[in-house]
Design an enzyme around this catalytic site. Structure first.
Site, PDB file in Angstrom:
ATOM      1  N   LYS A 148       0.825  -1.207   0.000  1.00 34.66           N
ATOM      2  CA  LYS A 148       0.000   0.000   0.000  1.00 34.66           C
ATOM      3  C   LYS A 148       0.861   1.259   0.000  1.00 34.66           C
ATOM      4  O   LYS A 148       0.660   2.177  -0.801  1.00 34.66           O
ATOM      5  CB  LYS A 148      -0.921   0.011   1.213  1.00 34.66           C
ATOM      6  CG  LYS A 148      -1.656   1.339   1.390  1.00 34.66           C
ATOM      7  CD  LYS A 148      -2.193   1.524   2.786  1.00 34.66           C
ATOM      8  CE  LYS A 148      -2.643   2.960   3.004  1.00 34.66           C
ATOM      9  NZ  LYS A 148      -3.159   3.212   4.356  1.00 34.66           N
ATOM     10  N   ASP A 166      -6.178  -0.013   0.344  1.00 37.93           N
ATOM     11  CA  ASP A 166      -6.182  -0.030   1.800  1.00 37.93           C
ATOM     12  C   ASP A 166      -7.485  -0.682   2.247  1.00 37.93           C
ATOM     13  O   ASP A 166      -8.201  -1.289   1.445  1.00 37.93           O
ATOM     14  CB  ASP A 166      -6.030   1.381   2.368  1.00 37.93           C
ATOM     15  CG  ASP A 166      -7.267   2.239   2.122  1.00 37.93           C
ATOM     16  OD1 ASP A 166      -8.130   1.845   1.322  1.00 37.93           O
ATOM     17  OD2 ASP A 166      -7.369   3.307   2.755  1.00 37.93           O
TER      18      ASP A 166
END
Length: 240
Positions: A148, A166
């Site tokens: 991420k 996310d």
């Protein structure tokens, strides 16, 4: 007869995603304008706000690291405090871990993050000439940097197409039935198959804001969602 998968692929064309982005953005602002069209930067996630001010890859990388398990308002304030005293790897190495901790507290796990920030800065100086590498593999080799963080750094720091997944992106993508996955890594790969490339970078920014304000993890606000009539609401037990 077309299979469900083929039919779904046919429906989810460029026009579909344009409508999704416009509808979600308008729902976030509560007006007939898009997220950016309203000119309200406070609606953007904290790291996006930092990048709007200065898209230095190092600032984006460190702000994203600070943001992990931390609320937006805390992330933004902590990042601004830290960057006011050091905003390059070499400047960061002139600080002690305690000074960094003081700057970024009360961000979640601020002591671990402070240690990682120093280790990242040292590695960037020693191995990359003080620059953040525009390469996913190199980024995830840095202390505390996962997929991420790497993808968001590529997005906002370099303008490189990558889908940053996310918890909000993962939840919404599965809730709407766009994908059926068990973890963010799988979600990233499946979204790459169905999402036109021009939407890869803005996807995280949109869905983070949408997940915070509309499609919340608990009791989403389906009554004001623009796709409520067609969304399968997978996994939703209670809504508003």
């Amino acid at each position: 007869m077309e299979t469900m998968k083929e039919n779904k692929k046919q429906i989810m064309d460029e026009k579909y995603w344009e409508d999704i982005f416009h509808g979600f953005s308008c729902a976030i602002t509560g007006s007939g304008e898009t997220l950016h069209g309203c000119g309200t930067q406070s609606l953007l996630p904290s790291v996006s706000q930092i990048a709007e001010e200065d898209s230095s890859p190092f600032r984006v990388l460190i702000a994203t690291l600070i943001s992990l398990r931390t609320k937006d308002a805390v992330t933004y304030a902590a990042s601004r405090r830290l960057f006011s005293v050091a905003n390059t790897p070499r400047a960061m190495l002139a600080l002690s871990q305690e000074q960094i901790e003081t700057a970024i507290a009360p961000a979640g796990f601020f002591r671990t993050k402070a240690r990682n920030i120093l280790e990242i800065s040292k590695k960037l100086v020693e191995e990359h000439g003080g620059l953040v590498p525009p390469d996913k593999e190199a980024l995830v080799s840095l202390p505390g940097v996962g997929t991420k963080t790497a993808n968001l750094t590529l997005n906002l720091g370099f303008g490189i197409d990558a889908i940053c997944v996310d918890c909000h992106v993962h939840t919404i993508a599965n809730r709407t039935g766009w994908v059926s996955t068990k973890n963010p890594e799988q979600t990233e790969k499946e979204l790459e198959k169905i999402l036109p490339r021009r939407f890869w970078i803005p996807l995280n920014e949109l869905l983070v804001s949408y997940g915070q304000k509309i499609c919340t993890s608990v009791s989403p606000r389906c009554s004001i969602c623009p796709i409520a009539s067609t969304c399968p609401c997978i996994g939703v037990k209670k809504s508003r």
